[in-house]
Design an enzyme around this catalytic site. Structure first.
Site, PDB file in Angstrom:
ATOM      1  N   ASN A  56      13.752  19.301  66.582  1.00 39.43           N
ATOM      2  CA  ASN A  56      14.812  19.252  67.703  1.00 39.43           C
ATOM      3  C   ASN A  56      14.935  17.605  67.737  1.00 39.43           C
ATOM      4  O   ASN A  56      15.799  17.239  68.668  1.00 39.43           O
ATOM      5  CB  ASN A  56      14.639  19.762  68.829  1.00 39.43           C
ATOM      6  CG  ASN A  56      14.632  21.193  68.866  1.00 39.43           C
ATOM      7  OD1 ASN A  56      15.396  21.771  68.078  1.00 39.43           O
ATOM      8  ND2 ASN A  56      13.787  21.980  69.382  1.00 39.43           N
ATOM      9  N   HIS A 104      19.716  30.814  76.508  1.00 39.16           N
ATOM     10  CA  HIS A 104      18.347  30.532  76.266  1.00 39.16           C
ATOM     11  C   HIS A 104      17.397  31.472  77.129  1.00 39.16           C
ATOM     12  O   HIS A 104      17.847  32.041  78.381  1.00 39.16           O
ATOM     13  CB  HIS A 104      18.068  29.267  76.839  1.00 39.16           C
ATOM     14  CG  HIS A 104      16.627  28.688  76.123  1.00 39.16           C
ATOM     15  ND1 HIS A 104      15.462  28.657  76.869  1.00 39.16           N
ATOM     16  CD2 HIS A 104      16.192  28.372  74.935  1.00 39.16           C
ATOM     17  CE1 HIS A 104      14.403  28.596  76.134  1.00 39.16           C
ATOM     18  NE2 HIS A 104      14.870  28.049  74.611  1.00 39.16           N
ATOM     19  N   GLU A 110      24.909  27.821  77.737  1.00 39.65           N
ATOM     20  CA  GLU A 110      24.554  26.533  77.314  1.00 39.65           C
ATOM     21  C   GLU A 110      25.710  25.950  76.678  1.00 39.65           C
ATOM     22  O   GLU A 110      26.729  26.544  76.184  1.00 39.65           O
ATOM     23  CB  GLU A 110      23.600  27.168  76.033  1.00 39.65           C
ATOM     24  CG  GLU A 110      22.438  27.488  76.389  1.00 39.65           C
ATOM     25  CD  GLU A 110      21.331  27.892  75.132  1.00 39.65           C
ATOM     26  OE1 GLU A 110      21.272  27.246  74.208  1.00 39.65           O
ATOM     27  OE2 GLU A 110      20.895  29.265  75.124  1.00 39.65           O
ATOM     28  N   SER A 127      21.391  27.009  70.923  1.00 40.17           N
ATOM     29  CA  SER A 127      20.326  26.744  70.233  1.00 40.17           C
ATOM     30  C   SER A 127      19.937  27.341  68.834  1.00 40.17           C
ATOM     31  O   SER A 127      19.416  27.003  67.736  1.00 40.17           O
ATOM     32  CB  SER A 127      18.948  26.979  71.132  1.00 40.17           C
ATOM     33  OG  SER A 127      18.603  28.173  71.556  1.00 40.17           O
ATOM     34  N   ASP A 174      23.104  24.545  80.709  1.00 44.43           N
ATOM     35  CA  ASP A 174      22.126  24.315  79.910  1.00 44.43           C
ATOM     36  C   ASP A 174      22.657  23.390  78.681  1.00 44.43           C
ATOM     37  O   ASP A 174      23.134  23.927  77.995  1.00 44.43           O
ATOM     38  CB  ASP A 174      21.225  25.374  79.528  1.00 44.43           C
ATOM     39  CG  ASP A 174      19.843  24.810  78.969  1.00 44.43           C
ATOM     40  OD1 ASP A 174      19.865  23.656  78.578  1.00 44.43           O
ATOM     41  OD2 ASP A 174      18.977  25.572  78.925  1.00 44.43           O
ATOM     42  N   HIS A 226      20.511  20.983  74.001  1.00 41.82           N
ATOM     43  CA  HIS A 226      20.652  20.618  72.684  1.00 41.82           C
ATOM     44  C   HIS A 226      21.659  19.419  72.418  1.00 41.82           C
ATOM     45  O   HIS A 226      21.936  19.022  71.361  1.00 41.82           O
ATOM     46  CB  HIS A 226      20.834  21.758  71.603  1.00 41.82           C
ATOM     47  CG  HIS A 226      19.468  22.629  71.235  1.00 41.82           C
ATOM     48  ND1 HIS A 226      18.541  22.422  70.695  1.00 41.82           N
ATOM     49  CD2 HIS A 226      18.905  23.569  72.323  1.00 41.82           C
ATOM     50  CE1 HIS A 226      17.544  23.011  70.773  1.00 41.82           C
ATOM     51  NE2 HIS A 226      17.778  23.870  71.837  1.00 41.82           N
ATOM     52  N   LYS A 285      14.047  16.880  73.095  1.00 38.28           N
ATOM     53  CA  LYS A 285      14.749  17.137  71.916  1.00 38.28           C
ATOM     54  C   LYS A 285      15.566  15.781  71.310  1.00 38.28           C
ATOM     55  O   LYS A 285      14.532  14.841  70.827  1.00 38.28           O
ATOM     56  CB  LYS A 285      15.851  18.106  72.217  1.00 38.28           C
ATOM     57  CG  LYS A 285      15.175  19.469  72.354  1.00 38.28           C
ATOM     58  CD  LYS A 285      16.182  20.501  72.757  1.00 38.28           C
ATOM     59  CE  LYS A 285      15.330  21.819  73.084  1.00 38.28           C
ATOM     60  NZ  LYS A 285      14.680  21.869  74.441  1.00 38.28           N
TER      61      LYS A 285
END
Length: 373
Positions: free
Chosen positions: A37, A126, A167, A171, A196, A199, A227
């Site tokens: 990541n 997640h 998110e 992910s 969230d 990423h 990440k």
């Protein structure tokens, strides 16, 4: 009794091995990194490290350990100043640091939604969010991934206080949430939207909430630093009342040792380094465009550093991964139970430091693999 437990555990492991989904720890492999990541390469950037070391040389006290919960002995002036720095960077009222994004999501979802509330979860959100919800007495209902119509039908039927969990960049799919439309729906039904940004943080400025100027329309945002930011830890961003409530009532915050100062210093250092080196984001987008030009099938959105290449079937997925690894190209095979059976995929992570030659070799081998099927 102990032997019975051991036998049960051994059988569960044997079952996974037979299914081809047994997890094992592996060392980092030499070769082309298409699985970490570290999207911008900050985790191994010498110039970034030298900048931190210079600050550390002048502040050796930052090497002190966390020592305890932040409510006991684990708080520091540096941690408080870094939280203020983060809040200012994201143009939000307050920030609260956590040792990881997992702990931040546990804190939010175990603490804020109450009995008779309802949490509406994107079906692909997640695992840390799901685990936080398990600690809450609120009701939990999933809605179909990125399906605004299905979410609205859930909202229309839900009584009491409602929370929406998504998110911004998923992910395992590598696609994007429609954040603006989600904010509109949340406002229409009086729901609280929690995002969230694990990423998206760093890859897209300070994340897609900040990039879209949605700070006042999102109840709370989680940004993580392990990440694209090349550090460790996470922060919850929200209004001051929310942060004070978490400090008083969130067990994952109250009963966790605070981050050592070195971690907080690294987070601030990497914000500043990235601001001074915007070409890293440009380099990453260049690599993403180069990969996308190959025309491989993907579940992912344009511009995403995560490219999920469908490869149904555990044996087929393993064969694709092994084909790449034989040439020193390392991707991540996503298998059940992380995704549903039949939706296995290769997760290709693209980085600012991947060369065009590496990407070309990767895409050529994947094309050959698909053509041979």
């Amino acid at each position: 009794m102990r032997d019975d437990v051991q036998a049960h555990l051994s059988q569960a492991l044997s079952d996974r091995e037979e299914q081809g989904i047994l997890r094992k720890l592996r060392m980092r492999q030499p070769g082309a990194d298409f699985y970490s990541n570290d999207y911008l390469g900050l985790a191994s950037n010498n110039a970034c490290h030298e900048m931190l070391l210079a600050s550390l040389h002048d502040n050796p006290q930052w090497l002190r350990g966390g020592t305890g919960s932040r409510l006991v002995s684990g708080n520091s002036a540096l941690t408080l100043s870094v939280e203020d720095f983060i809040a200012a960077e994201h143009q939000t009222e307050r920030a609260l640091l956590f040792p990881s994004g997992y702990m931040a999501n546990l804190a939010l979802f175990s603490c804020l939604p109450k009995r008779n509330d309802t949490i509406l979860l994107d079906e692909f959100v997640h695992r840390s969010v799901l685990d936080g919800c398990r600690l809450s007495f609120a009701g939990k209902i999933r809605f179909q991934h990125n399906d605004l119509g299905h979410l609205e039908s859930r909202l229309a039927k839900t009584k009491g206080k409602c929370w929406i969990a998504v998110e911004s960049l998923y992910s395992m799919e590598g696609d994007f949430a429609p954040l603006h439309d989600l904010a509109v729906l949340a406002e229409r039904y009086g729901a609280s939207l929690i995002v969230d940004e694990a990423h998206a943080m760093g890859v897209f400025g300070h994340g897609l909430v900040c990039d879209g100027h949605l700070q006042e329309r999102v109840f709370a945002t989680v940004v993580t630093y392990g990440k694209a930011m090349g550090a460790h830890g996470a922060a919850i961003l929200s209004h001051g009342t929310v942060i004070d409530y978490l400090i008083n009532f969130a067990a994952p915050f109250i009963y966790t040792t605070g981050l050592p100062d070195l971690f907080a210093a690294t987070i601030r250092n990497n914000y500043i380094f990235l601001q001074n080196n915007p070409h890293l984001r440009e380099d990453l987008q260049n690599r993403i465009r180069y990969f996308s030009a190959a025309g491989l099938p993907t579940l992912s959105g344009a511009g995403s550093p995560i490219q999920a290449i469908p490869c149904p079937g555990i044996a087929r997925l393993a064969a694709a991964k092994e084909t790449l690894e034989a040439q020193g190209l390392y991707t991540f095979a996503v298998r059940p139970p992380t995704v549903k059976s039949g939706s296995e995929r290769l997760r290709v992570s693209l980085h600012a430091f991947n060369t065009h030659a590496e990407i070309q070799q990767l895409t050529d081998l994947l094309k050959e693999f698909y053509d041979a099927e």
